[in-house]
Design an enzyme around this catalytic site. Structure first.
Site, PDB file in Angstrom:
ATOM      1  N   MET A 113      39.631  43.273  45.484  1.00 58.47           N
ATOM      2  CA  MET A 113      40.795  42.945  46.317  1.00 58.47           C
ATOM      3  C   MET A 113      40.769  43.735  47.626  1.00 58.47           C
ATOM      4  O   MET A 113      41.807  44.176  48.115  1.00 58.47           O
ATOM      5  CB  MET A 113      42.109  43.234  45.555  1.00 58.47           C
ATOM      6  N   LYS A 146      48.494  31.410  41.473  1.00 58.08           N
ATOM      7  CA  LYS A 146      49.005  30.923  42.765  1.00 58.08           C
ATOM      8  C   LYS A 146      48.404  29.575  43.137  1.00 58.08           C
ATOM      9  O   LYS A 146      48.519  29.121  44.260  1.00 58.08           O
ATOM     10  CB  LYS A 146      48.682  31.934  43.863  1.00 58.08           C
ATOM     11  N   ASP A 181      45.273  32.475  34.234  1.00 53.74           N
ATOM     12  CA  ASP A 181      45.376  33.109  35.550  1.00 53.74           C
ATOM     13  C   ASP A 181      44.645  32.297  36.611  1.00 53.74           C
ATOM     14  O   ASP A 181      43.764  31.492  36.313  1.00 53.74           O
ATOM     15  CB  ASP A 181      44.773  34.511  35.505  1.00 53.74           C
TER      16      ASP A 181
HETATM   17  N1  SAH Z   1      40.041  41.320  35.912  1.00 55.30           N
HETATM   18  C1  SAH Z   1      39.200  40.861  36.994  1.00 55.30           C
HETATM   19  C2  SAH Z   1      39.682  41.360  38.335  1.00 55.30           C
HETATM   20  C3  SAH Z   1      41.041  40.802  38.724  1.00 55.30           C
HETATM   21  S1  SAH Z   1      41.564  41.338  40.295  1.00 55.30           S
HETATM   22  C4  SAH Z   1      37.749  41.264  36.735  1.00 55.30           C
HETATM   23  O1  SAH Z   1      37.492  42.064  35.838  1.00 55.30           O
HETATM   24  O2  SAH Z   1      36.874  40.759  37.416  1.00 55.30           O
HETATM   25  C5  SAH Z   1      41.019  40.018  41.324  1.00 55.30           C
HETATM   26  C6  SAH Z   1      39.844  40.463  42.165  1.00 55.30           C
HETATM   27  O3  SAH Z   1      38.656  40.420  41.390  1.00 55.30           O
HETATM   28  C7  SAH Z   1      39.552  39.586  43.356  1.00 55.30           C
HETATM   29  O4  SAH Z   1      40.386  39.874  44.444  1.00 55.30           O
HETATM   30  C8  SAH Z   1      38.127  39.961  43.636  1.00 55.30           C
HETATM   31  O5  SAH Z   1      38.042  41.233  44.247  1.00 55.30           O
HETATM   32  C9  SAH Z   1      37.576  40.088  42.235  1.00 55.30           C
HETATM   33  N2  SAH Z   1      36.966  38.843  41.746  1.00 55.30           N
HETATM   34  C10 SAH Z   1      37.393  38.077  40.739  1.00 55.30           C
HETATM   35  N3  SAH Z   1      36.547  37.041  40.535  1.00 55.30           N
HETATM   36  C11 SAH Z   1      35.564  37.169  41.449  1.00 55.30           C
HETATM   37  C12 SAH Z   1      34.379  36.448  41.742  1.00 55.30           C
HETATM   38  N4  SAH Z   1      34.032  35.345  41.055  1.00 55.30           N
HETATM   39  N5  SAH Z   1      33.596  36.894  42.742  1.00 55.30           N
HETATM   40  C13 SAH Z   1      33.890  37.991  43.441  1.00 55.30           C
HETATM   41  N6  SAH Z   1      35.001  38.732  43.209  1.00 55.30           N
HETATM   42  C14 SAH Z   1      35.826  38.328  42.229  1.00 55.30           C
END
Ligand code: SAH
Length: 263
Positions: free
Chosen positions: A183, A66, A44
């Protein structure tokens, strides 16, 4: 050779692996072993490159996000690729940012893989919302002012009405819950105005971008200033927004932005 792919003759194996928020050292040992053993990795967008570099150099890596400005690969195509590779006997790892079962479509993928007769296992990762506050020495719950925590998405599926922010704000106030919004940066102005129907304008908020990565940044402000702060500080995706008294201590920081790691 038996080509019956019905549920009872499960064939092939896929492991959904939580890659955590970005720092490779936050991987679980199980995740690391699965990544190293994979012959095919489907990765991903939010998975950091140093994590993918842990894979066997002979493994096939398919980026399905993306990255590079392209549109992300359709979910059905990703699932088809995984099923085919698994049925060909590859050791398939599906690498997802954070935890596979929090806003990662992990649930949908498990259903589709199992329906195709593929065996699935899932390895947890540290979710971004947890890593984000922890990097700032801040808890999500606290016996004095946060009795629980809600992980919620700020981005609904197209056609879905999305989160009822007003109801959530009232519940958060009454039940003393911390809100961790994924998000949510793009829709921050809307989220802010809706949350203000149930939470006070002076509720502390933190926005943490790129948690656990060298380029981590954050800002803290009051709920009434959320959207303006995001804009002023140029914060963007990937970021989590944390709403509640647990982030009160971050408001005391004098500089509007500080590098998270090592501070
Ligand atoms: N499964 C992931 C979330 C996926 S949705 C998890 O458990 O973290 C994607 C969202 O996760 C992003 O838009 C953001 O809100 C958050 N996100 C993912 N990686 C991040 C990071 N390193 N720092 C801050 N927010 C993050």
């Amino acid at each position: 050779m038996n080509h019956d792919l019905s549920f009872h003759s499960a064939r092939g194996q896929v492991t959904l692996v939580g890659a955590g928020p970005g720092d490779p050292e936050l991987l679980t040992i199980k995740a690391l072993k699965a990544i190293q053993a994979a012959t095919v990795l489907m990765v991903d967008d939010l998975v950091s490159e140093p994590i993918v570099a842990l894979a066997n150099p002979a493994a096939r890596v398919v980026w399905v996000g993306k990255r590079g400005g392209c549109k992300s690969t359709p979910q059905s195509f990703i699932e088809k690729l995984m099923i085919t590779a698994a049925q060909e006997g590859e050791r398939v790892v599906r690498l997802k940012g954070g935890d596979p079962f929090l806003f990662g479509r992990g649930g949908e993928e498990v259903e589709h893989l199992q329906a195709a007769g593929v065996r699935v296992s899932v390895l947890n990762g540290i979710t971004a919302g947890l890593a984000a506050v922890t990097s700032l020495n801040t808890p999500l719950t606290h016996r004095d002012y946060a009795h629980g925590v809600v992980f919620v998405t700020g981005h609904a599926k197209p056609g879905d009405t999305g989160t009822d922010w007003r109801a959530l704000a009232n519940t958060a106030r009454q039940a003393k819950l911390t809100l961790v919004i994924y998000m949510g940066v793009t829709g921050a102005a809307h989220i802010q105005s809706e949350l203000l129907h149930g939470l006070g304008a002076d509720t502390p908020v933190a926005i943490i971008q790129n948690a656990s990565l060298p380029q981590q940044r954050h800002a803290a402000c009051l709920l009434a200033d959320l959207a303006e702060t995001i804009q002023r500080e140029g914060l963007g995706s990937p970021a989590v927004i944390v709403v509640g008294d647990v982030v009160q201590g971050l408001l005391a920081v004098t500089e509007p932005l500080m590098a998270g790691a090592g501070v």
